[in-house]
Motif scaffolding. Structure first.
Motif: not given
Length: 500
Positions: A148-173
């Motif tokens: 399961a793909p996940l996202i994690e932000v670390r740090g006191e008062n840290a905040a991440a704005y997220l967009d254009e996620g991608s998960l693709v099958y990526s074999p050698a050409p």
């Protein structure tokens, strides 16, 4: 109309598309799909504006013990992830450090499901500048179930704005791995045939390539021969063979279904009756009963048996989509923009001989908010949508169209599932009501008569089966077990063996 009522038969006990984004809701246009369990720190929400769309995800860190972090994930549906390489990326801005990662689910020595967190290198976020973070995901853990793909932000008062996620099958050409047979059905107590894996690059065999192979319950190192092949004979206890060319990011697996002598003789007898004077190509349009258990479901088993006596003459495409109903099939096929639209890419470019439409399980589900009295697709909507789909298929294909009835679900289990949700005062759906399924089936019969189409009845045989409960998942009463897929296989073979 060619109507085929199949007598009761007693039952005895897929790959990611290259370039397809496997994430659900990758643009964070709403709060669906991305999950933030209460036992993880942080807060996840949808805010405006986004990088390209109307919104983006916002992941804020919170304190847990001595650490400050925020984490969310999603259960992206990925068929056969073992040994295959996937590229995971995200655009982000904000403050703190951002990590991509995955939850890797495996089984321990006691067959219990355990999970492990795997992370990318960190990205130091910039407040106003969108940056891209990437990682590759590839696992050859022998007991891998899913990740399961996940996202994690670390740090006191840290905040991440997220967009254009991608998960693709990526074999050698140009890299690909195939296996023959793609699914193996065997008779208990009889020697199994060899299984051949083949690694190619731009269509040419790759000799002496390092492989990881999960055989006989053990992970071992091996290599392709000078023809790019790796040939193995399954052991008596093997139920699945897995081979990966890790460097190339490709893998192949084959499931082994072992039948009792009685079950083997019955299904083998049906397969012997089928005469293929020329190669045959089949398209399956369906819901999760076609989409789940790819590599070992009824469509795979039918293909095995067709090729058993006509080697290389049968091919198929399984375009089943979990959750589908006829109005969404119509949207994806004719209008576009439907859920998992890519499943119908170039759908009718192949000259099929048969097109099976196997739906009804989601069409007939009923919401608790409507007192379980109104199906997802009403009979009138069903008639209209089927006619439009049939017309479109006839316009673009010369295939014989076969309307397949829904199965007769295990309603007792379906109702138990609904009752549990009702007790929690949650809005929910009830599946498998016999009256709803039979009303749907009645419309199918009428359509088959009026449109001069073949009709395949799987409802009555399943309803009348003495061991009916064994055909369906004990957890939901709708999805098929191995026995259920075998049962369906016999019904489809019976149809294909019938004189036209």
């Amino acid at each position: 109309m060619h109507r085929f009522f199949v007598p009761v038969l007693i039952a005895f006990c897929a790959l990611p598309l290259f370039g397809q984004n496997l994430l659900n809701n990758p643009g964070f246009e709403n709060s669906s799909s991305w999950l933030k369990p209460a036992y993880w720190a942080g807060k996840f929400s949808i805010v405006k504006p986004g990088l390209t769309g109307k919104s983006c995800g916002e992941l804020k860190a919170a304190r847990e013990g001595k650490a400050f972090y925020g984490r969310c994930y999603q259960l992206a549906r990925i068929d056969s992830p073992w040994g295959r390489r996937f590229s995971y990326s995200m655009k982000a801005r904000g403050s703190g450090e951002l990590y991509l990662g995955c939850l890797e689910y495996t089984k321990d020595s006691q067959d219990k499901i355990v999970s492990k967190l795997i992370y990318s290198a960190p990205l130091v976020l910039k407040k106003e500048e969108w940056q891209e973070i990437k990682m590759n995901i590839q696992s050859t853990e022998p007991t891998l179930i899913r990740f399961a793909p996940l996202i994690e932000v670390r740090g006191e008062n840290a905040a991440a704005y997220l967009d254009e996620g991608s998960l693709v099958y990526s074999p050698a050409p140009g890299a690909a791995m195939s296996v023959s047979p793609a699914h193996l059905v065997a008779e208990d107590g009889k020697p199994l045939p060899e299984v051949a894996f083949r690694l190619t690059e731009n269509g040419k065999p790759v000799p002496d390539a390092a492989l990881k192979a999960f055989l006989g319950g053990k992970l071992q190192d091996s290599a392709t021969d000078r023809d790019g092949r790796f040939v193995v004979r399954p052991g008596d206890k093997d139920s699945e063979l897995l081979v990966s060319a890790v460097k190339y990011g490709v893998a192949a697996d084959v499931f082994i279904d072992r039948l009792s002598p009685a079950a083997w003789n019955r299904t083998d007898g049906l397969a012997r009756k089928i005469k293929l004077e020329k190669p045959v190509s089949i398209l399956y349009l369906g819901d999760s009963l076609s989409d789940f258990e790819r590599g070992r479901n009824y469509a795979d088993k039918v293909n095995f048996w067709l090729n058993r006596y006509h080697p290389g003459k049968a091919a198929f495409r399984n375009a089943g989509v979990g959750g589908d109903y006829i109005t969404r099939v119509r949207q994806r096929m004719i209008q576009g923009g439907a859920y998992r639209q890519e499943q119908y890419d170039r759908l009718l470019e192949t000259p099929y001989d048969y097109i099976f439409i196997f739906l009804g399980h989601n069409d007939t589900r009923c919401l608790s908010t409507k007192n379980y009295e109104v199906p997802q697709v009403t009979p009138e909507e069903q008639k209209t949508a089927y006619r439009e789909v049939i017309g479109h298929l006839r316009k673009h294909s010369k295939a014989r169209i076969v309307l397949v009835s829904p199965t007769s679900s295990n309603f007792e289990v379906c109702k138990q599932s609904a009752d549990k949700q009702k007790a929690l005062d949650k809005v929910h759906a009830l599946f498998g009501q016999p009256a709803m399924l039979e009303a749907f089936d009645a419309v199918l019969r009428q359509l088959a008569e009026e449109e001069n189409l073949d009709y395949l009845d799987v409802y009555a045989p399943m309803k009348n089966e003495a061991e009916k409960a064994a055909l369906f998942s004990p957890s939901d009463g709708v999805h098929l077990t191995e026995a259920g897929n075998r049962f369906l296989t016999d019904l489809f073979l019976e149809y294909l063996a019938s004189p036209k």
